[in-house]
Design a protein around this motif. Structure first.
Motif, PDB file in Angstrom:
ATOM      1  N   GLU A 160       0.807  -1.223   0.000  1.00 11.89           N
ATOM      2  CA  GLU A 160       0.000   0.000   0.000  1.00 11.89           C
ATOM      3  C   GLU A 160       0.841   1.275   0.000  1.00 11.89           C
ATOM      4  OE1 GLU A 160      -0.092  -2.174   2.490  1.00 11.89           O
ATOM      5  OE2 GLU A 160      -1.969  -3.293   2.292  1.00 11.89           O
ATOM      6  N   ALA A 161       2.152   1.173  -0.031  1.00 16.45           N
ATOM      7  CA  ALA A 161       3.029   2.329   0.114  1.00 16.45           C
ATOM      8  C   ALA A 161       3.816   2.585  -1.171  1.00 16.45           C
ATOM      9  CB  ALA A 161       3.994   2.131   1.275  1.00 16.45           C
ATOM     10  N   VAL A 162       4.141   3.868  -1.356  1.00 16.41           N
ATOM     11  CA  VAL A 162       4.996   4.305  -2.458  1.00 16.41           C
ATOM     12  C   VAL A 162       6.165   5.057  -1.839  1.00 16.41           C
ATOM     13  CG1 VAL A 162       5.169   5.718  -4.538  1.00 16.41           C
ATOM     14  CG2 VAL A 162       3.075   4.448  -4.075  1.00 16.41           C
ATOM     15  N   TYR A 163       7.389   4.684  -2.232  1.00 15.74           N
ATOM     16  CA  TYR A 163       8.611   5.249  -1.657  1.00 15.74           C
ATOM     17  C   TYR A 163       9.407   5.954  -2.747  1.00 15.74           C
ATOM     18  CZ  TYR A 163       7.532   1.863   2.036  1.00 15.74           C
ATOM     19  OH  TYR A 163       6.907   1.122   3.019  1.00 15.74           O
ATOM     20  N   LEU A 164      10.205   6.921  -2.298  1.00 14.94           N
ATOM     21  CA  LEU A 164      11.152   7.618  -3.171  1.00 14.94           C
ATOM     22  C   LEU A 164      12.544   7.379  -2.600  1.00 14.94           C
ATOM     23  CD1 LEU A 164      11.276   9.440  -5.694  1.00 14.94           C
ATOM     24  CD2 LEU A 164      11.335  11.406  -4.150  1.00 14.94           C
ATOM     25  N   LEU A 165      13.374   6.658  -3.366  1.00 15.35           N
ATOM     26  CA  LEU A 165      14.691   6.245  -2.907  1.00 15.35           C
ATOM     27  C   LEU A 165      15.755   7.179  -3.455  1.00 15.35           C
ATOM     28  CD1 LEU A 165      16.622   4.251  -1.512  1.00 15.35           C
ATOM     29  CD2 LEU A 165      16.514   2.826  -3.577  1.00 15.35           C
ATOM     30  N   ASP A 166      16.493   7.818  -2.531  1.00 19.12           N
ATOM     31  CA  ASP A 166      17.616   8.682  -2.865  1.00 19.12           C
ATOM     32  C   ASP A 166      18.868   8.093  -2.225  1.00 19.12           C
ATOM     33  OD1 ASP A 166      19.455  10.644  -3.392  1.00 19.12           O
ATOM     34  OD2 ASP A 166      18.212  12.307  -2.699  1.00 19.12           O
ATOM     35  N   PRO A 167      19.884   7.729  -3.005  1.00 20.84           N
ATOM     36  CA  PRO A 167      21.091   7.125  -2.413  1.00 20.84           C
ATOM     37  C   PRO A 167      21.793   8.026  -1.406  1.00 20.84           C
ATOM     38  CG  PRO A 167      21.039   6.773  -4.791  1.00 20.84           C
ATOM     39  CD  PRO A 167      19.938   7.729  -4.469  1.00 20.84           C
ATOM     40  N   LEU A 168      21.572   9.334  -1.459  1.00 31.68           N
ATOM     41  CA  LEU A 168      22.217  10.238  -0.516  1.00 31.68           C
ATOM     42  C   LEU A 168      21.524  10.261   0.841  1.00 31.68           C
ATOM     43  CD1 LEU A 168      22.959  13.270  -2.898  1.00 31.68           C
ATOM     44  CD2 LEU A 168      24.448  11.343  -2.298  1.00 31.68           C
ATOM     45  N   GLU A 169      20.342   9.689   0.936  1.00 30.06           N
ATOM     46  CA  GLU A 169      19.611   9.641   2.193  1.00 30.06           C
ATOM     47  C   GLU A 169      19.704   8.252   2.804  1.00 30.06           C
ATOM     48  OE1 GLU A 169      15.654  10.874   1.398  1.00 30.06           O
ATOM     49  OE2 GLU A 169      16.215  12.885   0.710  1.00 30.06           O
ATOM     50  N   GLU A 170      19.597   8.185   4.117  1.00 29.66           N
ATOM     51  CA  GLU A 170      19.748   6.910   4.817  1.00 29.66           C
ATOM     52  C   GLU A 170      18.560   5.989   4.578  1.00 29.66           C
ATOM     53  OE1 GLU A 170      20.434   7.675   8.901  1.00 29.66           O
ATOM     54  OE2 GLU A 170      22.369   8.677   8.574  1.00 29.66           O
ATOM     55  N   GLU A 171      17.346   6.533   4.588  1.00 30.26           N
ATOM     56  CA  GLU A 171      16.144   5.736   4.423  1.00 30.26           C
ATOM     57  C   GLU A 171      15.302   6.289   3.276  1.00 30.26           C
ATOM     58  OE1 GLU A 171      15.401   2.997   5.938  1.00 30.26           O
ATOM     59  OE2 GLU A 171      17.113   3.022   7.305  1.00 30.26           O
ATOM     60  N   PRO A 172      14.549   5.425   2.587  1.00 29.54           N
ATOM     61  CA  PRO A 172      13.644   5.918   1.539  1.00 29.54           C
ATOM     62  C   PRO A 172      12.525   6.775   2.132  1.00 29.54           C
ATOM     63  CG  PRO A 172      14.043   3.556   1.314  1.00 29.54           C
ATOM     64  CD  PRO A 172      14.589   3.959   2.645  1.00 29.54           C
ATOM     65  N   ARG A 173      12.126   7.797   1.402  1.00 34.43           N
ATOM     66  CA  ARG A 173      11.026   8.656   1.824  1.00 34.43           C
ATOM     67  C   ARG A 173       9.699   8.013   1.438  1.00 34.43           C
ATOM     68  NH1 ARG A 173      11.639  14.313  -0.810  1.00 34.43           N
ATOM     69  NH2 ARG A 173      12.773  13.121  -2.408  1.00 34.43           N
ATOM     70  N   THR A 174       8.744   8.066   2.333  1.00 34.36           N
ATOM     71  CA  THR A 174       7.413   7.528   2.069  1.00 34.36           C
ATOM     72  C   THR A 174       6.549   8.636   1.479  1.00 34.36           C
ATOM     73  OG1 THR A 174       7.615   5.988   3.913  1.00 34.36           O
ATOM     74  CG2 THR A 174       5.398   6.406   3.049  1.00 34.36           C
TER      75      THR A 174
END
Length: 665
Positions: A421-435
């Motif tokens: 049910e979730a959509v994430y945005l993955l940025d390698p510069l960040e520690e965790e993916p943004r929801t």
């Protein structure tokens, strides 16, 4: 002063008259006398030009009031002698012209005094008129105000009539700056400017302007200004060609070819980009075609040693291709990467535990993303061409969809992921993916991303069915905030095309058999097309057409403005891949059953029948169907094959040109 001038002219008239009379007498008496007269003539000429150099001396000696009556007969005889010599000389017309000019006052020493007297009288006249004008000014003031505007307009018209060039661009403004102003004009405006003057025509026909216009419209992206002698003609030819291609699209005119795999295995996945088409099969083979040379042998891309030595070889689950590299994922979790230029052995290889669920390759940068279960991995090539792992993350649920945000190029890549049910945005510069989005019991059914937005379809279930049905949410990549929510459908959204859609538009397909187009600015529906009776599986749109594929194997081409179907094509198996550009279209009908039973005489035979394998079709609408070199493959067939085709496309064969008919097969 007037008396002196009259006396001067009278003296010269007498001299000329006496000269003419003596000339006639001398010519009658002794025409052979010439030498003394010539010397006298030269002396008189020298004295004349000396008098011109010293006008005061000549005036005091020749034209003073005391000597004005002294022009006696002796001087007449001297003048007559000079006239006699003048008649015998070849320079007589020059002397006569000088004398006549003196009589007219053009070279008189008194000319300056005459002009001074005229100027004095003119100033006196103007002073008198100024006094009169000042006295009448108060009386004529209302009339002058009424005529002032008219006088200014007449003066402006007179000034414009006297101007033969454009001083703003010809004199004051540099050429480079004028060229920068002209670059904001379109073709029609440049044509009008070219009719103003020669200088404007040179500016309007500058090659830099037309080169930028040609590149701006999508033609010759990698060219330079020096590549064409006349970019104006190049742009005209490109526009004519684009017009012909659009007409061929609408009238279903062109060539079609099927990219066959002859080993008898079932088609698993297809990807295409530019002129490359990549396909993976149940045999573990991966094949690459260059559609610029569609009839040439395709490249067989070799698998890695681990997958190649396995017996039986694992199926290919996903393939991706761009202009530089091609990637394939296998059932055993292996991922291979090849160069589209060299092919052969893989240039990069890795393995993830578990089956690959999603594979994505950036269209404009060397970035590869893969997901197996809940594990996600991003790889990227450095400046030297070596591939390195950027990041590895693990999400709470199994990843079902993975897309890479386009337009990043040298920037750090971004990946959009759909898991449950979730959509994430993955940025390698960040520690965790943004929801970006997460609502319980509302699973995500489809996903796509552009350079600025992420769009995904959400399924409404259970207690939420009363809130308007299934929706499509659009989130901003930069802020991570929702921008618009569109859709109100009882069916599930199955496919979204946001990346290739026109600006501010989104096209999607649904299980309710409709293709919809939404305006992201207003959130309203632009078009709703009843397309496929078993549901829409894939869709793509541009500024004037929509191409959709259905579960029943039908490919439809629609005109967006009218909402009318232009034509359709049918093949067995669902349409799982659609990709088109200006002049070509690639479609893939991929079977759902990868291991059909009862396909041949015996169930143990691993060679599937042709009707179970799937098919890849390549359409080229830029070819001239009336040309002998561009006859479609079915028309060039030697008919030795045991199977037939049903193209349902307008074909042109040599005998059609003679009879004037165009049969449809």
């Amino acid at each position: 002063m007037a008396d002196e001038l009259a006396a001067f002219r009278e003296c010269w008239k007498q001299e000329l008259t006496s000269k003419k009379e003596e000339q006639r007498l001398v010519s009658a008496a002794s025409p052979s006398r010439s030498t003394p007269g010539q010397s006298g003539h030269r002396d008189s000429k020298n004295r004349y030009f000396e008098d011109l150099k010293n006008p005061s001396k000549g005036q005091s000696e020749a034209c003073s009031p005391s000597k004005s009556a002294g022009c006696t007969e002796d001087e007449g005889r001297v003048g007559g002698g000079r006239g006699e010599a003048e008649a015998e000389s070849e320079d007589q017309p020059e002397y006569v012209s000088i004398a006549r000019s003196l009589l007219d006052g053009r070279t008189s020493p008194l000319l300056d005094r005459i002009q001074e007297e005229r100027s004095r009288r003119k100033r006196q006249y103007h002073n008198m008129t100024d006094v009169c004008r000042a006295s009448l000014q108060q009386q004529q003031q209302p009339q002058r105000k009424a005529k002032k505007d008219k006088e200014l307009v007449e003066q402006l018209i007179q000034d414009l009539n006297e101007v033969n060039d454009i001083p703003f661009f010809d004199i004051e403004l540099p050429y480079e700056l004028a060229l920068k102003i002209f670059q904001y004009l379109n073709c029609t405006e440049l044509g009008r400017c070219a009719q103003v003057s020669r200088a404007w025509r040179v500016l309007a026909e500058d090659s830099v302007l037309w080169f930028k216009m040609c590149v701006g419209e999508g033609y010759h992206q990698d060219a330079s200004v020096a590549d064409s002698p006349c970019w104006m003609s190049t742009l005209r030819d490109c526009r004519n060609s684009a017009k012909t291609v659009r007409s061929n699209w609408k009238n279903r005119v062109g060539s079609i070819s099927q990219l066959q795999f002859e080993l008898g295995k079932v088609l698993c996945d297809v990807s295409s980009c530019d002129n490359f088409v990549l396909a993976g099969y149940t045999s573990g083979d991966v094949r690459l075609w260059d559609t610029l040379h569609w009839d040439s042998a395709a490249s067989y891309l070799k698998a890695n040693g681990l997958s190649a030595n396995t017996n039986p070889r694992p199926h290919v689950t996903h393939v991706q291709v761009n202009s530089t590299v091609a990637a394939a994922a296998y059932e055993d979790g292996c991922v291979d990467l090849w160069s589209t230029e060299t092919g052969g052995e893989p240039i990069h290889h890795y393995q993830i535990p578990g089956r690959i669920q999603a594979l994505a390759l950036s269209s404009d940068s060397p970035v590869l993303g893969s997901a197996a279960g809940s594990d996600v991995r991003l790889d990227r090539a450095d400046d030297r061409g070596y591939w390195r792992t950027l990041c590895q993350v693990q999400l709470p649920k199994t990843v079902e969809s993975l897309v890479l945000v386009p337009g990043r190029k040298q920037q750090c890549p971004l990946a959009a992921l759909a898991a449950g049910e979730a959509v994430y945005l993955l940025d390698p510069l960040e520690e965790e993916p943004r929801t970006l989005h997460s609502v319980y019991d509302h699973p995500v059914t489809c996903l796509d991303a552009s350079d600025s937005n992420v769009a995904f379809g959400v399924k409404r279930t259970g207690w939420a069915m009363h809130d308007g049905g299934n929706k499509i949410h659009v989130y901003s990549v930069e802020t991570g905030k929702p921008t618009v929510c569109v859709g109100n459908s009882p069916g599930d959204f199955t496919c979204i095309n946001l990346r290739d859609s026109p600006p501010h538009l989104l096209v999607c397909g649904n299980k309710d058999r409709r293709v919809r187009v939404f305006d992201l600015r207003s959130g309203s529906s632009v078009a709703s097309l009843y397309a496929h009776h078993l549901g829409v599986t894939s869709v793509q749109a541009d500024d004037w057409k929509i191409v959709s594929g259905g579960e029943e194997g039908l490919v439809c081409v629609w005109e967006t403005r009218m909402g009318a179907k232009l034509w359709e094509m049918h093949n067995r198996h669902p349409v799982r891949h659609i990709r088109f550009n200006t002049s070509t279209l690639v479609t893939a009908n991929i079977p759902d059953d990868k291991s059909p039973r009862g396909a041949c005489i015996t169930d143990d035979d691993l060679t599937a029948h042709r009707r179970h394998r799937g098919v890849i079709c390549h359409y080229d609408f830029s070819e001239d169907a009336s040309s002998q070199d561009h006859i479609l493959p079915i028309c060039r067939s030697d008919y030795t094959e045991s199977y037939g085709y049903n193209y349902n496309i307008g074909l042109t064969v040599p005998y059609d040109r003679l009879s004037g008919s165009h049969p449809s097969h």
